[in-house]
Motif scaffolding. Structure first.
Motif, PDB file in Angstrom:
ATOM      1  N   MET A   1       0.837  -1.203   0.000  1.00  0.00           N
ATOM      2  CA  MET A   1       0.000   0.000   0.000  1.00  0.00           C
ATOM      3  C   MET A   1       0.871   1.252   0.000  1.00  0.00           C
ATOM      4  SD  MET A   1      -2.965  -1.059   2.743  1.00  0.00           S
ATOM      5  CE  MET A   1      -3.781   0.510   2.521  1.00  0.00           C
ATOM      6  N   ARG A   2       0.451   2.245  -0.762  1.00  0.00           N
ATOM      7  CA  ARG A   2       1.200   3.494  -0.813  1.00  0.00           C
ATOM      8  C   ARG A   2       1.054   4.265   0.502  1.00  0.00           C
ATOM      9  NH1 ARG A   2      -0.541   2.947  -6.132  1.00  0.00           N
ATOM     10  NH2 ARG A   2       1.075   3.295  -7.714  1.00  0.00           N
ATOM     11  N   PRO A   3       2.075   5.007   0.872  1.00  0.00           N
ATOM     12  CA  PRO A   3       1.963   5.856   2.065  1.00  0.00           C
ATOM     13  C   PRO A   3       0.866   6.900   1.876  1.00  0.00           C
ATOM     14  CG  PRO A   3       4.259   5.666   1.336  1.00  0.00           C
ATOM     15  CD  PRO A   3       3.414   5.078   0.249  1.00  0.00           C
ATOM     16  N   ILE A   4       0.215   7.269   2.973  1.00  0.00           N
ATOM     17  CA  ILE A   4      -0.829   8.285   2.962  1.00  0.00           C
ATOM     18  C   ILE A   4      -0.211   9.631   3.307  1.00  0.00           C
ATOM     19  CG2 ILE A   4      -2.932   9.105   4.089  1.00  0.00           C
ATOM     20  CD1 ILE A   4      -3.675   6.166   4.531  1.00  0.00           C
ATOM     21  N   VAL A   5      -0.421  10.611   2.438  1.00  0.00           N
ATOM     22  CA  VAL A   5       0.086  11.969   2.660  1.00  0.00           C
ATOM     23  C   VAL A   5      -1.090  12.914   2.841  1.00  0.00           C
ATOM     24  CG1 VAL A   5       1.368  13.896   1.662  1.00  0.00           C
ATOM     25  CG2 VAL A   5       2.211  11.560   1.369  1.00  0.00           C
ATOM     26  N   PHE A   6      -1.142  13.553   3.996  1.00  0.00           N
ATOM     27  CA  PHE A   6      -2.191  14.542   4.244  1.00  0.00           C
ATOM     28  C   PHE A   6      -1.882  15.839   3.507  1.00  0.00           C
ATOM     29  CE2 PHE A   6      -3.712  12.884   8.647  1.00  0.00           C
ATOM     30  CZ  PHE A   6      -4.495  11.944   8.010  1.00  0.00           C
ATOM     31  N   VAL A   7      -2.923  16.417   2.917  1.00  0.00           N
ATOM     32  CA  VAL A   7      -2.847  17.731   2.285  1.00  0.00           C
ATOM     33  C   VAL A   7      -3.855  18.624   3.004  1.00  0.00           C
ATOM     34  CG1 VAL A   7      -3.025  19.022   0.132  1.00  0.00           C
ATOM     35  CG2 VAL A   7      -2.286  16.620   0.084  1.00  0.00           C
ATOM     36  N   PRO A   8      -3.418  19.421   3.995  1.00  0.00           N
ATOM     37  CA  PRO A   8      -4.370  20.287   4.700  1.00  0.00           C
ATOM     38  C   PRO A   8      -5.072  21.241   3.741  1.00  0.00           C
ATOM     39  CG  PRO A   8      -2.312  20.141   5.928  1.00  0.00           C
ATOM     40  CD  PRO A   8      -2.073  19.497   4.599  1.00  0.00           C
ATOM     41  N   ALA A   9      -6.372  21.341   3.888  1.00  0.00           N
ATOM     42  CA  ALA A   9      -7.193  22.135   2.973  1.00  0.00           C
ATOM     43  C   ALA A   9      -7.177  23.611   3.333  1.00  0.00           C
ATOM     44  CB  ALA A   9      -8.627  21.620   2.993  1.00  0.00           C
ATOM     45  N   CYS A  10      -7.399  24.440   2.319  1.00  0.00           N
ATOM     46  CA  CYS A  10      -7.769  25.831   2.536  1.00  0.00           C
ATOM     47  C   CYS A  10      -9.283  25.878   2.722  1.00  0.00           C
ATOM     48  CB  CYS A  10      -7.379  26.689   1.336  1.00  0.00           C
ATOM     49  SG  CYS A  10      -5.601  26.741   0.999  1.00  0.00           S
ATOM     50  N   THR A  11      -9.796  26.963   3.278  1.00  0.00           N
ATOM     51  CA  THR A  11     -11.246  27.147   3.326  1.00  0.00           C
ATOM     52  C   THR A  11     -11.627  28.207   2.302  1.00  0.00           C
ATOM     53  OG1 THR A  11     -11.062  28.778   5.112  1.00  0.00           O
ATOM     54  CG2 THR A  11     -11.392  26.483   5.738  1.00  0.00           C
ATOM     55  N   ARG A  12     -12.668  27.921   1.546  1.00  0.00           N
ATOM     56  CA  ARG A  12     -13.104  28.797   0.465  1.00  0.00           C
ATOM     57  C   ARG A  12     -14.639  28.822   0.426  1.00  0.00           C
ATOM     58  NH1 ARG A  12      -8.544  30.009   0.364  1.00  0.00           N
ATOM     59  NH2 ARG A  12      -7.045  30.012  -1.357  1.00  0.00           N
ATOM     60  N   ILE A  60       3.117  14.691   5.256  1.00  0.00           N
ATOM     61  CA  ILE A  60       2.267  15.879   5.176  1.00  0.00           C
ATOM     62  C   ILE A  60       2.822  16.802   4.105  1.00  0.00           C
ATOM     63  CG2 ILE A  60       1.496  17.958   6.389  1.00  0.00           C
ATOM     64  CD1 ILE A  60       1.606  16.296   8.987  1.00  0.00           C
ATOM     65  N   MET A  61       1.926  17.324   3.282  1.00  0.00           N
ATOM     66  CA  MET A  61       2.291  18.331   2.301  1.00  0.00           C
ATOM     67  C   MET A  61       1.536  19.608   2.629  1.00  0.00           C
ATOM     68  SD  MET A  61       1.525  18.473  -1.749  1.00  0.00           S
ATOM     69  CE  MET A  61       2.408  19.574  -2.831  1.00  0.00           C
ATOM     70  N   LEU A  62       2.274  20.693   2.857  1.00  0.00           N
ATOM     71  CA  LEU A  62       1.684  21.998   3.126  1.00  0.00           C
ATOM     72  C   LEU A  62       1.712  22.803   1.840  1.00  0.00           C
ATOM     73  CD1 LEU A  62       3.596  22.552   6.456  1.00  0.00           C
ATOM     74  CD2 LEU A  62       1.167  21.993   6.250  1.00  0.00           C
ATOM     75  N   THR A  63       0.556  23.177   1.348  1.00  0.00           N
ATOM     76  CA  THR A  63       0.437  23.772   0.020  1.00  0.00           C
ATOM     77  C   THR A  63       0.571  25.292   0.046  1.00  0.00           C
ATOM     78  OG1 THR A  63      -1.939  24.169   0.110  1.00  0.00           O
ATOM     79  CG2 THR A  63      -1.212  21.958  -0.554  1.00  0.00           C
ATOM     80  N   GLY A  64       0.748  25.838  -1.138  1.00  0.00           N
ATOM     81  CA  GLY A  64       0.623  27.272  -1.323  1.00  0.00           C
ATOM     82  C   GLY A  64      -0.836  27.673  -1.293  1.00  0.00           C
ATOM     83  N   SER A  65      -1.077  28.990  -1.196  1.00  0.00           N
ATOM     84  CA  SER A  65      -2.444  29.488  -1.154  1.00  0.00           C
ATOM     85  C   SER A  65      -2.428  30.988  -1.398  1.00  0.00           C
ATOM     86  CB  SER A  65      -3.074  29.208   0.217  1.00  0.00           C
ATOM     87  OG  SER A  65      -4.368  29.770   0.314  1.00  0.00           O
ATOM     88  N   ALA A  66      -3.562  31.527  -1.812  1.00  0.00           N
ATOM     89  CA  ALA A  66      -3.684  32.977  -1.948  1.00  0.00           C
ATOM     90  C   ALA A  66      -3.681  33.667  -0.589  1.00  0.00           C
ATOM     91  CB  ALA A  66      -4.973  33.317  -2.696  1.00  0.00           C
ATOM     92  N   SER A  67      -4.054  32.941   0.457  1.00  0.00           N
ATOM     93  CA  SER A  67      -4.139  33.531   1.790  1.00  0.00           C
ATOM     94  C   SER A  67      -2.776  33.580   2.473  1.00  0.00           C
ATOM     95  CB  SER A  67      -5.116  32.739   2.656  1.00  0.00           C
ATOM     96  OG  SER A  67      -4.600  31.444   2.927  1.00  0.00           O
ATOM     97  N   ASN A  68      -2.679  34.436   3.487  1.00  0.00           N
ATOM     98  CA  ASN A  68      -1.452  34.598   4.261  1.00  0.00           C
ATOM     99  C   ASN A  68      -1.647  34.117   5.692  1.00  0.00           C
ATOM    100  OD1 ASN A  68       0.146  35.969   2.227  1.00  0.00           O
ATOM    101  ND2 ASN A  68      -1.201  37.728   2.533  1.00  0.00           N
ATOM    102  N   VAL A  69      -0.557  33.694   6.319  1.00  0.00           N
ATOM    103  CA  VAL A  69      -0.579  33.378   7.749  1.00  0.00           C
ATOM    104  C   VAL A  69      -0.872  34.669   8.509  1.00  0.00           C
ATOM    105  CG1 VAL A  69       0.723  32.475   9.710  1.00  0.00           C
ATOM    106  CG2 VAL A  69       1.115  31.547   7.406  1.00  0.00           C
TER     107      VAL A  69
END
Length: 260
Positions: A1-12, A60-69
């Motif tokens: 089985m492939r490893p599971i990588v979480f991709v945290p979502a943005c809210t839109r 875990i993969m932390l994505t880019g986004s239009a929003s800022n921290v």
């Protein structure tokens, strides 16, 4: 089985309804570059059961986004209120990063994700890099087409002997540039892996982490299969996820044997 990588979502908000969302290119990069199984993690903030979630994932993969921290996390006020924020994502990813680093879960972080990691671990950001003396304007031109916006914008110099230098095997690479914010103060436990021509930090790793960590300010996920450097980066991340998965499975099997 492939490893599971979480991709945290943005809210839109789409129409009248709020959504948890992740762009296709990030999810595709996990499949095509890392050969892992992506799973979008909802941005639930304090309602997220971190321990349960972290037991399930291998990376875990932390994505880019239009929003800022939000700058309150590094003791500043918002410089430009017109720029988008995503408090639910902040409330999800910042504690997630700290817990994942402690566990040694592999992390790859891109653009906003790069900035999130620095803030989560104690660093701060320039809210408008283009206004900082000596720094370039690292933003994209929104009047151009997507291929031009994501085209090579400048080179980054890789730190000799660093992890990224070891992965890519070259002293510098061309990268795209689509960000208005960037590292001001680097968190104390982070190690610089690459810098732009103006000295801005473009990549770092977590020096005291027991697992793989790599954060980059550019967008390696863009047309990933056409970029050998990006494929190497995601390949190294995927290998780390597989090693973590195997170690986790071995530990569980040992626990079961001991209980019998």
């Amino acid at each position: 089985m492939r490893p599971i990588v979480f991709v945290p979502a943005c809210t839109r908000d789409f129409g009248e309804h709020p959504y948890h969302a992740a762009q296709h290119k990030y999810v595709d990069a996990i499949v095509l570059g890392a050969d892992c199984a992506p799973l979008i993690l909802p941005s639930l903030g304090a309602s997220l059961d971190l321990e349960t979630m972290l037991d399930l994932c291998d990376g875990i993969m932390l994505t880019g986004s239009a929003s800022n921290v939000h700058p309150s996390y590094y003791s500043e006020e918002v410089l430009d209120p017109s720029l988008p924020q995503d408090p639910a994502r902040d409330q999800t990813t910042l504690p997630l990063i700290r817990a994942a680093v402690e566990r040694g879960i592999p992390i790859i972080a891109i653009c906003r994700g790069f900035q999130e990691m620095n803030v989560a671990l104690g660093g701060s950001l320039h809210q408008a890099v283009q206004t900082v003396p000596g720094k370039f304007d690292h933003r994209e031109n929104p009047e151009l087409g997507m291929d031009e916006q994501y085209g090579d914008a400048h080179k980054v110099a890789l730190v000799e002997g660093g992890m990224l230098h070891g992965i890519l095997g070259t002293p510098e690479i061309p990268v795209n540039s689509l960000h208005g914010q960037g590292v001001n103060e680097l968190a104390a436990n982070l190690v610089v892996e690459a810098t732009a021509e103006d000295g801005l930090v473009e990549a770092f790793t977590v020096g005291n982490s027991p697992g793989f960590t790599l954060a980059v300010q550019w967008h390696p996920e863009w047309r990933i299969i056409h970029n050998p450097h990006s494929m190497k980066m995601f390949g190294a991340f995927g290998n780390a996820c597989r090693a973590y998965q195997q170690a986790k499975q071995a530990a569980r099997h040992a626990t079961i044997r001991d209980a019998l």
